[in-house]
Design an enzyme around this catalytic site. Structure first.
Site, short mmCIF file in Angstrom:
data_model
loop_
_atom_site.label_atom_id
_atom_site.label_comp_id
_atom_site.label_asym_id
_atom_site.label_seq_id
_atom_site.Cartn_x
_atom_site.Cartn_y
_atom_site.Cartn_z
N GLY A 148 0.84 -1.21 0.00
CA GLY A 148 0.00 0.00 0.00
C GLY A 148 0.87 1.25 0.00
N LEU A 174 -1.67 6.68 3.99
CA LEU A 174 -0.92 6.46 5.24
C LEU A 174 0.58 6.45 4.97
CD1 LEU A 174 -1.44 5.63 8.30
CD2 LEU A 174 -0.69 3.38 7.56
N SER A 175 0.97 5.80 3.88
CA SER A 175 2.41 5.74 3.55
C SER A 175 2.95 7.15 3.35
CB SER A 175 2.61 4.94 2.27
OG SER A 175 2.19 3.62 2.46
N LYS A 176 2.19 7.91 2.59
CA LYS A 176 2.63 9.27 2.24
C LYS A 176 2.70 10.17 3.47
CE LYS A 176 -0.32 11.94 0.21
NZ LYS A 176 -1.35 12.31 -0.72
N ASP A 205 -1.46 0.58 17.20
CA ASP A 205 -2.41 1.57 17.69
C ASP A 205 -1.56 2.82 17.89
OD1 ASP A 205 -3.77 3.35 19.37
OD2 ASP A 205 -5.07 1.75 20.07
N HIS A 206 -1.67 3.79 16.99
CA HIS A 206 -0.68 4.87 17.02
C HIS A 206 -0.76 5.71 18.29
CE1 HIS A 206 -3.85 7.51 15.29
NE2 HIS A 206 -3.13 8.49 15.77
N ASP A 258 -13.89 3.39 15.15
CA ASP A 258 -12.70 4.11 14.69
C ASP A 258 -11.82 4.57 15.86
OD1 ASP A 258 -11.22 5.33 12.51
OD2 ASP A 258 -11.93 7.28 13.25
N HIS A 270 -8.08 3.32 20.49
CA HIS A 270 -7.35 4.36 21.21
C HIS A 270 -7.94 4.68 22.58
CE1 HIS A 270 -5.86 4.63 17.22
NE2 HIS A 270 -6.73 5.50 16.76
N LYS A 282 -15.77 13.87 15.59
CA LYS A 282 -15.28 14.65 14.45
C LYS A 282 -15.99 16.00 14.44
CE LYS A 282 -13.06 11.26 12.11
NZ LYS A 282 -11.61 11.28 12.00
N1 LIG Z 1 -4.80 7.19 6.12
C1 LIG Z 1 -4.81 7.28 7.46
O1 LIG Z 1 -4.71 8.36 8.08
C2 LIG Z 1 -4.91 6.05 8.28
C3 LIG Z 1 -4.99 4.80 7.69
N2 LIG Z 1 -5.05 3.69 8.48
C4 LIG Z 1 -5.13 2.36 7.89
O2 LIG Z 1 -4.05 2.16 6.98
C5 LIG Z 1 -4.47 1.33 5.90
C6 LIG Z 1 -4.23 2.07 4.59
O3 LIG Z 1 -4.98 3.25 4.59
P1 LIG Z 1 -4.77 4.41 3.50
O4 LIG Z 1 -3.33 4.59 3.19
O5 LIG Z 1 -5.55 5.58 3.99
O6 LIG Z 1 -5.51 3.79 2.23
P2 LIG Z 1 -5.43 4.26 0.69
O7 LIG Z 1 -6.71 3.88 0.08
O8 LIG Z 1 -4.94 5.65 0.58
O9 LIG Z 1 -4.27 3.32 0.12
C7 LIG Z 1 -4.48 1.96 -0.21
C8 LIG Z 1 -3.22 1.39 -0.84
O10 LIG Z 1 -3.44 0.03 -1.20
C9 LIG Z 1 -3.04 -0.16 -2.56
N3 LIG Z 1 -3.86 -1.25 -3.11
C10 LIG Z 1 -5.21 -1.33 -3.17
N4 LIG Z 1 -5.60 -2.50 -3.71
C11 LIG Z 1 -4.45 -3.18 -4.00
C12 LIG Z 1 -4.18 -4.46 -4.55
N5 LIG Z 1 -5.15 -5.30 -4.92
N6 LIG Z 1 -2.89 -4.85 -4.66
C13 LIG Z 1 -1.89 -4.03 -4.30
N7 LIG Z 1 -2.09 -2.81 -3.76
C14 LIG Z 1 -3.34 -2.39 -3.62
C15 LIG Z 1 -3.30 1.20 -3.21
O11 LIG Z 1 -2.49 1.43 -4.32
P3 LIG Z 1 -2.88 1.13 -5.86
O12 LIG Z 1 -4.24 1.74 -6.08
O13 LIG Z 1 -1.78 1.76 -6.62
O14 LIG Z 1 -2.87 -0.35 -5.97
C16 LIG Z 1 -2.79 2.10 -2.09
O15 LIG Z 1 -1.38 2.16 -2.11
C17 LIG Z 1 -5.95 1.00 6.17
O16 LIG Z 1 -6.00 -0.20 6.88
C18 LIG Z 1 -6.39 2.15 7.07
O17 LIG Z 1 -7.48 1.78 7.90
C19 LIG Z 1 -5.00 3.79 9.86
C20 LIG Z 1 -4.93 4.99 10.48
C21 LIG Z 1 -4.91 6.23 9.76
O1 LIG Z 2 -6.97 6.25 14.13
C1 LIG Z 2 -7.47 7.34 13.89
O2 LIG Z 2 -6.98 8.42 14.50
C2 LIG Z 2 -7.16 9.71 13.97
C3 LIG Z 2 -6.84 10.67 15.09
O3 LIG Z 2 -5.48 10.54 15.42
P1 LIG Z 2 -4.68 11.78 16.03
O4 LIG Z 2 -3.32 11.25 16.23
O5 LIG Z 2 -4.74 12.88 15.00
O6 LIG Z 2 -5.40 12.16 17.27
C4 LIG Z 2 -8.57 9.91 13.44
O7 LIG Z 2 -8.64 11.12 12.74
C5 LIG Z 2 -8.91 8.78 12.50
O8 LIG Z 2 -10.26 8.91 12.08
C6 LIG Z 2 -8.72 7.46 13.15
O9 LIG Z 2 -8.84 6.43 12.17
#
Ligand SMILES: NC(=O)C1=CN([C@@H]2O[C@H](COP(=O)(O)OP(=O)(O)OC[C@H]3O[C@@H](n4cnc5c(N)ncnc54)[C@H](OP(=O)(O)O)[C@@H]3O)[C@@H](O)[C@H]2O)C=CC1
Ligand SMILES: O=C1O[C@H](COP(=O)(O)O)[C@@H](O)[C@H](O)[C@H]1O
Length: 488
Positions: free
Chosen positions: A14, A19-21, A179-180, A237, A242, A338
């Site tokens: 992913g 999240l990665s970014k 769990d961050h 969530d 948390h 929220k």
């Molecule tokens: N974003 C956040 O702030 C937070 C996210 N999380 C958790 O982190 C996880 C990721 O979230 P988030 O980054 O927001 O999600 P995104 O939707 O932004 O990213 C999903 C990633 O998965 C890849 N992907 C999707 N399907 C496939 C596939 N079949 N094979 C390979 N790669 C695939 C996508 O890339 P591509 O389309 O190029 O395949 C993309 O890199 C989730 O479990 C989320 O609950 C937890 C806390 C906070």
């Molecule tokens: O896990 C989550 O946390 C954030 C809140 O985190 P914080 O470090 O900014 O307090 C929340 O926005 C998000 O919905 C939830 O998935």
């Protein structure tokens, strides 16, 4: 657990996602910059889109520049990043991944250590874990660890199913459930404040504490995550993970040693002692809410067309009771939501008043002693005491003793990910959630969600930009308390 600086390849599933970014690349960079990882590391990013190494590296650099000032060593840093276009549902492509890892292990001295970080939608967690096992990727020459993002299941049954799938492939001590909040500086400080201070631990029980309040409020709405959030809601969530983790840290008995096993065992006892929600009494103990439009701010149902009739809660407040000897009768009030007034996470421990207060004669004048743990945006501790008002006469007034930690950020999420990633590299599982904790938290949350499911809520019921529905204030008022302010 080793405390050296072990080297490893980090494989991020992913890697093109949010999240990665926003969190992972900046955190790895900070580890690099702070000397926590040396030059012998590589990061392999996986996702479907057909990027090259160069495009991936450019994205990594951009994400870091967005989260900090312009950095000079980004070219060197990003040269450790490799991209592998990969569909996780295509079982034949795991072999190619293994070949790539073996090549990189010939190039970097990573001792065969591998971290697989699943930053993807949870429906893939189980099958990726199994493919890693079946294709021999977890049998490198060094250790292998699997980091799993939230949500870990949607309820207890689905969490069990997911856990069984993952445990089929990995041992519990190889699994790092993130769990961050457990990486936040002041959340980690709860144990130190409690167990390294003689003045608090003796008072830390139902004879001296009248109630504990935990608020984690957010100003933001659901942003780009409406699809996930509408299926989840504030309870799954924020509360299941948390909020209940903070309750467990505040309520647990002192562990006999500061080892992950001993700390976890004490937290699990608290989670087992949570009083499940009686459907008949759900409204006595919990309040749910959804924000509506206010002034120019959109309501939840206007955020996306799919949300027009949503009954998902964006706010929860509750009175959590812990039925054990130490806490019988003490409410732990929790509140999260929220589009509230402030972004703030704060714990207030309210102590009982002394039996006969000679200075404050009536209830409305009383100023109970408060210990406030400020988690974010400011990090620190404040203790409210009463002292003599300077000058003539003997009048008491509240004063505050404050300690402010100079945190790295206002909002300490990147720092939390940095710490947790480092813990994973050194093999310290203390700040990750064990399956037993996850299971007991879901049991409690399921009891609440089942009770709510019987009645359709009357939403929206709080204006965006407020502190939630009025009923959340009534929850405390009927017990003779009120929410303490979340701003200093
Ligand atoms: N974003 C956040 O702030 C937070 C996210 N999380 C958790 O982190 C996880 C990721 O979230 P988030 O980054 O927001 O999600 P995104 O939707 O932004 O990213 C999903 C990633 O998965 C890849 N992907 C999707 N399907 C496939 C596939 N079949 N094979 C390979 N790669 C695939 C996508 O890339 P591509 O389309 O190029 O395949 C993309 O890199 C989730 O479990 C989320 O609950 C937890 C806390 C906070
Ligand atoms: O896990 C989550 O946390 C954030 C809140 O985190 P914080 O470090 O900014 O307090 C929340 O926005 C998000 O919905 C939830 O998935």
């Amino acid at each position: 657990m080793s405390t050296d600086k072990p080297n490893a390849i980090i494989v991020i599933f992913g890697a093109t996602g949010d999240l990665s970014k926003r969190k992972l690349f900046p955190s790895i960079y900070r580890l690099y910059k702070n000397g926590k990882i040396g030059e012998e590391f590589a990061v392999v990013g996986l996702a479907r889109r057909p990027w090259t190494n160069d495009v991936f590296r450019e994205n990594v650099r951009n994400s870091i520049e967005q989260s900090s000032s312009k950095e000079e060593d980004l070219e060197d840093f990003s040269s450790h990043f490799y991209y592998h276009s990969f569909d996780v549902t295509d079982t034949s492509s795991y072999d190619d991944l293994n070949n790539l890892l073996e090549d990189l292990e010939g190039h970097y001295q990573t001792d065969g250590n591998r971290i697989f970080y699943l930053a993807m939608a949870p429906e893939y967690f189980g099958s990726i874990a199994n493919q890693l096992e079946e294709n021999g990727l977890k049998n490198g020459k060094g250790w292998t660890r699997l980091v799993i993002e939230k949500p870990f299941g949607h309820d207890l049954d689905s969490a069990k199913e997911l856990n069984n799938q993952i445990r089929h492939a990995f041992d519990e001590d190889q699994i790092y459930r993130i769990d961050h909040y457990l990486g936040k500086e002041m959340v980690q400080n709860i144990e130190v404040i409690r167990f390294a201070n003689g003045i608090f631990e003796h008072l830390w029980n139902n004879r001296f504490i009248s109630n504990i309040q935990i608020t984690s409020s957010e100003k933001l709405g659901v942003e780009e995550r409406a699809r996930y959030y509408d299926h989840s809601g504030a309870t799954r969530d924020m509360v299941q993970n948390h909020m209940l983790q903070m309750v467990a840290l505040l309520a647990m008995e002192p562990p006999i040693k500061l080892t992950p096993e001993e700390i976890r065992s004490e937290k699990v006892k608290v989670l087992r002692a949570l009083r499940l929600v009686d459907p008949e009494k759900v409204n006595e103990f919990f309040v749910r809410g959804q924000y509506g439009s206010s002034n120019s701010i959109k309501g939840y149902r206007e955020e996306a067309t799919d949300l027009a009739n949503s009954t998902t809660e964006t706010f929860v407040a509750g009175k959590v009771m812990i039925d054990n000897y130490r806490w019988a009768g003490v409410p732990f009030y929790i509140r999260t939501g929220k589009k509230m007034k402030e972004k703030s996470t704060k714990i207030v421990v309210e102590f009982n008043d002394i039996p006969m207060n000679l200075y404050y004669k009536n209830e409305t004048e009383k100023h109970p002693n408060l210990l406030i743990i400020n988690i974010q945006p400011n990090e620190g501790i404040t203790l409210y005491l009463n002292a003599k008002k300077a000058g003539i006469g003997s009048i008491a007034e509240p004063i505050k003793l404050s300690y402010t930690n100079n945190g790295v950020d206002d909002i300490n999420t990147p720092e939390a990910y940095e710490k947790l990633l480092y813990d994973c590299i050194i093999g310290d599982t203390t700040n990750f959630t064990h399956w037993d904790e996850v299971a007991h938290s879901w049991e409690f949350v399921d009891s609440l969600l089942d009770a709510w499911a019987a009645v359709t809520p009357d939403f929206p019921n709080y204006p965006a930009g407020s502190m939630g529905p009025e009923a959340a204030n009534d929850l405390l008022e009927k017990d003779g308390f009120h929410w303490w302010p979340i701003t200093d």
